[in-house]
Design an enzyme around this catalytic site. Structure first.
Site, PDB file in Angstrom:
ATOM      1  N   ARG A  57       0.872  -1.250  -0.108  1.00  0.00           N
ATOM      2  CA  ARG A  57       0.184   0.019  -0.054  1.00  0.00           C
ATOM      3  C   ARG A  57       0.947   1.346   0.023  1.00  0.00           C
ATOM      4  NH1 ARG A  57      -1.568   2.455   4.197  1.00  0.00           N
ATOM      5  NH2 ARG A  57      -1.941   0.505   5.565  1.00  0.00           N
ATOM      6  N   TYR A 110     -16.649  14.213 -16.580  1.00  0.00           N
ATOM      7  CA  TYR A 110     -17.078  12.618 -16.491  1.00  0.00           C
ATOM      8  C   TYR A 110     -18.208  12.588 -15.733  1.00  0.00           C
ATOM      9  CZ  TYR A 110     -16.770   7.654 -15.864  1.00  0.00           C
ATOM     10  OH  TYR A 110     -16.972   6.416 -16.025  1.00  0.00           O
ATOM     11  N   ASP A 182      -8.091  16.297 -16.641  1.00  0.00           N
ATOM     12  CA  ASP A 182      -8.386  15.007 -16.824  1.00  0.00           C
ATOM     13  C   ASP A 182      -7.952  14.825 -18.102  1.00  0.00           C
ATOM     14  OD1 ASP A 182      -9.542  12.648 -17.661  1.00  0.00           O
ATOM     15  OD2 ASP A 182     -11.300  12.684 -16.294  1.00  0.00           O
ATOM     16  N   LYS A 207      -8.870   3.480 -20.106  1.00  0.00           N
ATOM     17  CA  LYS A 207      -9.042   3.960 -21.325  1.00  0.00           C
ATOM     18  C   LYS A 207      -7.670   3.774 -22.208  1.00  0.00           C
ATOM     19  CE  LYS A 207     -12.937   4.642 -19.301  1.00  0.00           C
ATOM     20  NZ  LYS A 207     -13.207   5.876 -18.625  1.00  0.00           N
TER      21      LYS A 207
HETATM   22  C1  LIG Z   1     -13.875   6.361 -17.530  1.00  0.00           C
HETATM   23  C2  LIG Z   1     -13.354   7.934 -17.209  1.00  0.00           C
HETATM   24  C3  LIG Z   1     -13.345   8.299 -15.997  1.00  0.00           C
HETATM   25  C4  LIG Z   1     -13.684   7.110 -14.505  1.00  0.00           C
HETATM   26  O1  LIG Z   1     -12.290   6.273 -14.936  1.00  0.00           O
HETATM   27  P1  LIG Z   1     -12.875   4.669 -14.029  1.00  0.00           P
HETATM   28  O2  LIG Z   1     -11.474   4.052 -14.777  1.00  0.00           O
HETATM   29  O3  LIG Z   1     -13.946   4.227 -14.900  1.00  0.00           O
HETATM   30  O4  LIG Z   1     -12.895   4.756 -12.788  1.00  0.00           O
HETATM   31  C5  LIG Z   1     -12.892   9.630 -15.445  1.00  0.00           C
HETATM   32  N1  LIG Z   1     -12.882  10.579 -16.609  1.00  0.00           N
HETATM   33  C6  LIG Z   1     -13.087  10.161 -17.832  1.00  0.00           C
HETATM   34  C7  LIG Z   1     -12.845  11.130 -18.844  1.00  0.00           C
HETATM   35  C8  LIG Z   1     -13.156   8.874 -18.201  1.00  0.00           C
HETATM   36  O5  LIG Z   1     -13.379   8.637 -19.595  1.00  0.00           O
END
Ligand SMILES: *Cc1c(COP(=O)(O)O)cnc(C)c1O
Length: 392
Positions: A57, A110, A182, A207
Site C-alpha cells: 500500500r 465525466y 483530466d 481507456k
Molecule cells: C472512464 C473515465 C473516468 C473514470 O475512470 P474509471 O477508470 O472508470 O474509474 C474519468 N474520466 C474520464 C474522462 C473517463 O472517460
C-alpha cells in the site's frame, strides 16, 4: 535511456529499472510486504532515510515502474497509480479540497466526477460549480474566495468541447487555484497539460493508456514535489491503491500507446468525414473536422484529433437507438480508448444520473451517440455504420 529521448523511446523504456536477474520486462512483484535486511534497515525505511520498499500500500516496484513511466511521459515530478480513474479523481479532491472549499469544473466532466461532488463531497461541506469551461470568462466569474481547484476535462466527455488549458492556467495562477486536467481522452501522446501550465494531470488508464479493455485503473501526475508528497500521503492513507498485477498489465498496454492512437485517429478522421456527408446524420462533433467550433484551439493544444467523436442521427433518440441495435462490428458498450470500436448513448447510459437540466446545459442531447474508434479497418467500420444507418 537518455534524458532527452523521444516520446516513442520513452514509451518503451521509461520507468523500467535494470533487473538484477536480467528480466527484460518489469517483473510482477505480487507481494503484500517486503523483507528488511535487519532491524536498522526496517527503521531506516520507515524513517525515509532508506528508500527500500515496506508494504505494497505504501509502494511496490511494479506499480512504481508504471508511475515513473507516466510521470516521465506527462513531464511531471511524480506519478501516483490507483485502482480506478474515479480513485484518481477522488484522491485529487481529497488532496486539494477541505470542508468549506469550492471547486469549479466543466459541466460536461465525466458523469461520476460530477455526481461524487454533488452527492458525497457535499456531505463534507464542499461546494461545486459546473460550467462550460470552454468559455474562459464564465470561469473567472464563478471564482469565489474559497475556490481551491479548477478541474477541467478537455476534450470533454461526451460533448467533445475543448477547453483552453493555457488560458485556464493563467486564471488559476491569478487566483491561486490548482489547475487539474483530466487527460483521459488524449493521453500524454496527444496532449501534455503540465507543459501548458497545469498543476496536476490525471487519467482513467482504463481507456487509452491501457488500451485493451481488460483493466480498470487510474493515475495522477503532479508537477511539483510538494503536491506529489502531500497527494501520495493522502493516497496511501486512504488506500485506493493499484494492484501489482494490474500495474503490470497497464505497463504492457502503455508501450503501444502511440501506434494505437495514431491508427485510431486516422480511422476516426475518415469516419467523421464520411458521417458528416451522410444524409441521415444531423451533426458530427470531432476536433479534426473544420466544422468543430474549436477546431483551431484543438490544433494548437493537441498533437492530433484523437479517437472520440459524437454525432446525432436525424430522427433523434429513436433513430440513434436503431443504429446502436443494428451495428454488427462496433460493440454496444460504455468506456472508450480501447483497440475495439465502441458505441453508446450518453443520455441514457454514462450520463443517465446527471439531472435533466444539467445534461441539457452541458450539451448532452437525447440524440447524441458517442463513438470511440478502435484500430480495425476504417472501411469495415464505415460499412458497418452504413448498413446500420440504412435501418435507422
Ligand atoms: C472512464 C473515465 C473516468 C473514470 O475512470 P474509471 O477508470 O472508470 O474509474 C474519468 N474520466 C474520464 C474522462 C473517463 O472517460
Amino acid at each position: 535511456m537518455k534524458k532527452n529521448s523521444g516520446f516513442h523511446t520513452r514509451l518503451i523504456h521509461a520507468g523500467h529499472k535494470k533487473d538484477p536477474l536480467g528480466s527484460v520486462t518489469t517483473p510482477i512483484y505480487q507481494t503484500s510486504t517486503f523483507e528488511f535486511e535487519n532491524a536498522q534497515h526496517g527503521a531506516d525505511c520507515f524513517a525515509g532515510t532508506s528508500n527500500g520498499y515496506i508494504y505494497t500500500r505504501l509502494g511496490n516496484p511494479t506499480i512504481r515502474s508504471l508511475e515513473d513511466a507516466v510521470a516521465n511521459l506527462e513531464g511531471g515530478f511524480g506519478g501516483i497509480a490507483v485502482a480506478s480513474g474515479m480513485a484518481a479523481v477522488t484522491t485529487m479532491y481529497m488532496t486539494f479540497l477541505s470542508a468549506g472549499s469550492h471547486i469549479v469544473s466543466s459541466a460536461a466532466v465525466y458523469g461520476a466526477s460530477r455526481t461524487v461532488l454533488e452527492k458525497h463531497f457535499s456531505r463534507f461541506g464542499v461546494e461545486a460549480t459546473f460550467l462550460d469551461t470552454s468559455k474562459l470568462e464564465l470561469i473567472e466569474a464563478a471564482i469565489r474566495p474559497n475556490t481551491k481547484v479548477l478541474y477541467i476535462e478537455t476534450p470533454a466527455n461526451p460533448t467533445i468541447a475543448i477547453t483552453d488549458i493555457a488560458g485556464c492556467a493563467d486564471i488559476a495562477r491569478k487566483h491561486n487555484l490548482k489547475l487539474v486536467v483530466d487527460n483521459t481522452f488524449c493521453s500524454p501522446y496527444l496532449q501534455r497539460p503540465l507543459e501548458l501550465g497545469a498543476d496536476v494531470v490525471l487519467h482513467s488508464i482504463t481507456k487509452f493508456i491501457n488500451g485493451h479493455a481488460d483493466v480498470v485503473g487510474g493515475v495522477l501526475v503532479c508537477k511539483t514535489e510538494e503536491d506529489y508528497k502531500f497527494m501520495y500521503n493522502v493516497m496511501t492513507s486512504m488506500g485506493p491503491n493499484m494492484d501489482p498485477h494490474q500495474a503490470y498489465l497497464v505497463s504492457r498496454g502503455l508501450k503501444t500507446l502511440a501506434i494505437r492512437m495514431e491508427r485510431a485517429q486516422e480511422n476516426a478522421l475518415k469516419i467523421a468525414q464520411w458521417l458528416e456527408n451522410h444524409p441521415k446524420i444531423a451533426w458530427v462533433l470531432y476536433p479534426g473536422l473544420p466544422s468543430h467550433p474549436q477546431h483551431e484551439l484543438a490544433k494548437q493544444q493537441m498533437k492530433g484529433s484523437g479517437a472520440l467523436m459524437s454525432f446525432g442521427v436525424k430522427g433523434g433518440f429513436e433513430a440513434g437507438r436503431k443504429l446502436m441495435d443494428n451495428v454488427q462490428l462496433a460493440v454496444l458498450a460504455v468506456s472508450l480508448g480501447g483497440i475495439e470500436t465502441l458505441i453508446q448513448h450518453p443520455a441514457s447510459m454514462t450520463h443517465a444520473k446527471v439531472a435533466a437540466e444539467a445534461k441539457l446545459a452541458a450539451g448532452i442531447t437525447d440524440d447524441m451517440v458517442r463513438y470511440s474508434v478502435g484500430i480495425e479497418d476504417a472501411e469495415d467500420l464505415i460499412a458497418d455504420l452504413e448498413q446500420a444507418l440504412d435501418k435507422a
